[in-house]
Design an enzyme around this catalytic site. Structure first.
Site, PDB file in Angstrom:
ATOM      1  CG  ASP A   1      -2.276   0.882   0.919  1.00  0.00           C
ATOM      2  OD1 ASP A   1      -1.777   1.825   0.449  1.00  0.00           O
ATOM      3  OD2 ASP A   1      -3.220   0.274   1.982  1.00  0.00           O
ATOM      4  CG  ASP A   2      -0.302   4.678   0.134  1.00  0.00           C
ATOM      5  OD1 ASP A   2      -0.941   4.604  -1.309  1.00  0.00           O
ATOM      6  OD2 ASP A   2      -0.886   5.898  -0.080  1.00  0.00           O
TER       7      ASP A   2
ATOM      8  CB  CYS B   1      -5.719   3.267  -2.393  1.00  0.00           C
ATOM      9  SG  CYS B   1      -6.943   3.966  -1.723  1.00  0.00           S
TER      10      CYS B   1
ATOM     11  CG  HIS C   1      -9.334   1.117  -0.080  1.00  0.00           C
ATOM     12  ND1 HIS C   1     -10.389   1.558   0.727  1.00  0.00           N
ATOM     13  CD2 HIS C   1      -8.431   1.708  -0.475  1.00  0.00           C
ATOM     14  CE1 HIS C   1     -10.151   2.764   1.367  1.00  0.00           C
ATOM     15  NE2 HIS C   1      -9.267   2.901   0.223  1.00  0.00           N
TER      16      HIS C   1
ATOM     17  CG  ASP D   1      -2.000   0.330  -3.493  1.00  0.00           C
ATOM     18  OD1 ASP D   1      -1.136   0.836  -3.372  1.00  0.00           O
ATOM     19  OD2 ASP D   1      -2.630   1.016  -2.540  1.00  0.00           O
ATOM     20  CG  ASN D   2      -1.856   4.252  -5.028  1.00  0.00           C
ATOM     21  OD1 ASN D   2      -2.477   3.899  -4.340  1.00  0.00           O
ATOM     22  ND2 ASN D   2      -0.495   5.093  -3.860  1.00  0.00           N
TER      23      ASN D   2
END
Length: 524
Positions: free
Chosen positions: A38-39, A78, A141, A288-289
């Site tokens: 995540d991130d 996300c 999410h 995710d990004n």
């Protein structure tokens, strides 16, 4: 209640380790594990040049597997990215976008009304054809209302939360996010599931690790093929790590979280080998990004040489770390420059399982097995589409990237201290007004200029040649695109996590306020 202290976690993992013996599984269908961070940024891994030495296990995974330097997400935020991974389709197709304003990133905060559409087909639903057991650990999410939760969308098990771990909240105004075990909540973040925002201490990653290890052991003993979607979120602000890792890195709390996630990946891969199923398990690691530069320097990561970060369609927002691992199938120590995308994990997972992809819808993901298994050094010259909300912002073809729209964020947001490109402003490129360049796209050669700092002159033959190749790709894409019904337009306080399933047993239900829906405001 399955709340585990650090000591309990250690003892539990020791029991798993002690029960493991070398054995060969009779399961023929390969297991599939997707490790989604995540991130986490491209530049956070040692194998991509991070000097802090926080990722020895991921670096070893790359040495034993295949590294993808040109791997992308489908959206720089996300929720749409995760929807794209699990459906193999661009967010503009699967509905994870908004039409409330032009080119706006949207996601699933707890006031969102929508979620993953019932018309979409997710990886675990397809894998049921071959008898796979599927579990998600961590962040979902894709909508928190009952009909949108994982067990309603193909997963057999779930331990985690439907939303980001923002908080703590005053429950009279906004409830804290619930943590679920399968279909019922076990507690809430900041209450039963502690996150100390002052110190950064939380045992959540260790809980997620134990859940993943336990699932692997149970399915191996039952000789059932499995799909594990391990979606830990420790590197998303507010960043956290367990006491064992706090203060151990050179990069503060964010580096501590990276170290713990790296350790967790190492434990998962080691368990696969000791269980004798390493050669029968396809594992893919990515994020995710891009790293959230807005959270730097204390709670944000590194996007390496790339421009800007999360929320933007510059390289730093959408190019991701990616490693494929499958001993005996993927040649170790391989670096492959194939242009690849998180949506490819849908089609590739089905190919690994021996399942044909659905033929009743447009799929954006490609099957990477020819590349992974060295049957082909590269797939066809496929494009990468950079979407922000409902707008195609840019396209990459080969080494060239053409920007049709540029925008970092608005002047209003920027002047309020929100900066997605700190210290990286490029005049005419990282614009704070939405700038259209459709008639004369801004083109970069990403091999020579990965930081997108030096646009190719429109007067050159190189520019004209590139434009003549990319323009038909864009025209064909727009001509054939059928957008899905947008799921991220409406918000309502009444749909927040006031009374999730299981709250009655815990005394954790709150009164649901009157429904007053409104169009969500997406500033970015």
């Amino acid at each position: 209640m399955r709340l585990m202290s650090t000591v309990t976690l250690t003892l539990f993992y020791a029991l798993i380790c002690c029960s493991v013996t070398e054995k060969t599984s009779n399961v023929s269908s390969p297991n599939i594990i997707i490790l989604l961070m995540d991130d986490m940024g491209w530049g956070d891994l040692g194998v991509f040049g991070q000097p802090s030495k926080e990722t020895p296990n991921l670096d070893a995974m790359a040495a034993q597997g295949m590294l993808f330097p040109n791997f992308y997400t489908a959206n720089p935020l996300c929720s749409p990215s995760r929807a794209a991974l699990l459906t193999g389709r661009l967010p503009v197709r699967n509905g994870f976008y908004t039409t409330n304003a032009h080119a706006r990133n949207a996601y699933t905060p707890q006031e969102i009304v929508g979620g993953i559409s019932k018309d979409e087909i997710l990886i675990p639903q397809m894998l049921k054809e071959k008898g796979y057991v599927s579990k998600i650990v961590g962040k979902w999410h894709l909508g928190h209302r009952p009909q949108y939760l994982p067990l309603e969308n193909g997963f057999d098990e779930w331990f985690g939360a439907p939303d980001c771990h923002f908080g703590p909240y005053n429950s009279s105004i906004r409830p804290n996010i619930p943590v679920y075990n399968n279909s019922e909540m076990l507690g809430r973040y900041y209450e039963e599931f502690k996150i100390d925002k002052k110190t950064g201490e939380s045992n959540l990653t260790q809980m997620y690790l134990v859940e993943g290890l336990d699932f692997i052991v149970r399915q191996t003993e039952a000789q059932r093929p499995f799909f594990l979607y391990w979606a830990a979120d420790a590197t998303h602000a507010p960043v956290y790590a367990s006491k064992r890792f706090l203060g151990k890195s050179q990069r503060g709390r964010y580096g501590d979280a990276v170290m713990e996630l790296d350790y967790s990946v190492g434990q998962i891969l080691s368990l696969l080998q000791s269980q004798g199923i390493g050669n029968n398990t396809f594992v893919f690691f990515t994020s995710d990004n891009g790293a959230a530069l807005i959270s730097c320097p204390n709670e944000g990561g590194s996007n390496g040489p790339f421009l800007c970060g999360k929320e933007t369609t510059f390289e730093g927002g959408m190019r991701e770390p990616a490693i494929a691992w499958w001993p005996g199938h993927i040649k170790g120590g391989t670096v492959n420059f194939q242009l690849a995308n998180v949506m490819d994990l849908f089609t590739t997972s089905l190919a690994v399982a021996g399942i044909s992809p659905p033929d009743d819808r447009a799929l954006d993901g490609l099957d990477l097995t020819p590349v992974l298994l060295n049957r082909s050094h590269a797939l066809q010259s496929r494009p990468i589409f950079y979407y922000r909300g409902n707008e195609l912002m840019a396209v990459r073809l080969g080494e060239y990237k053409a920007h049709y729209w540029t925008w970092s964020n608005s002047w209003e947001e920027f002047n309020n201290g929100i900066n997605f490109c700190p210290g990286q402003e490029v005049p005419g490129v990282t614009t704070h007004d939405q700038k259209e360049h459709t008639l004369q796209p801004i083109i970069f050669h990403l091999g020579r200029d990965p930081g997108e700092k030096y646009p190719i002159s429109v007067l050159t033959k190189e520019y004209q040649d590139v434009l003549s190749r990319i323009s038909p790709v864009v025209e064909q894409h727009k001509k054939t695109l059928v957008p899905g019904v947008p799921q991220l337009n409406m918000c309502d306080v009444a749909v927040m996590n006031w009374a999730p399933a299981g709250c009655e047993k815990l005394g954790k239900c709150f009164k649901v306020p009157k429904s007053e829906p409104w169009k969500c405001d997406w500033p970015h």
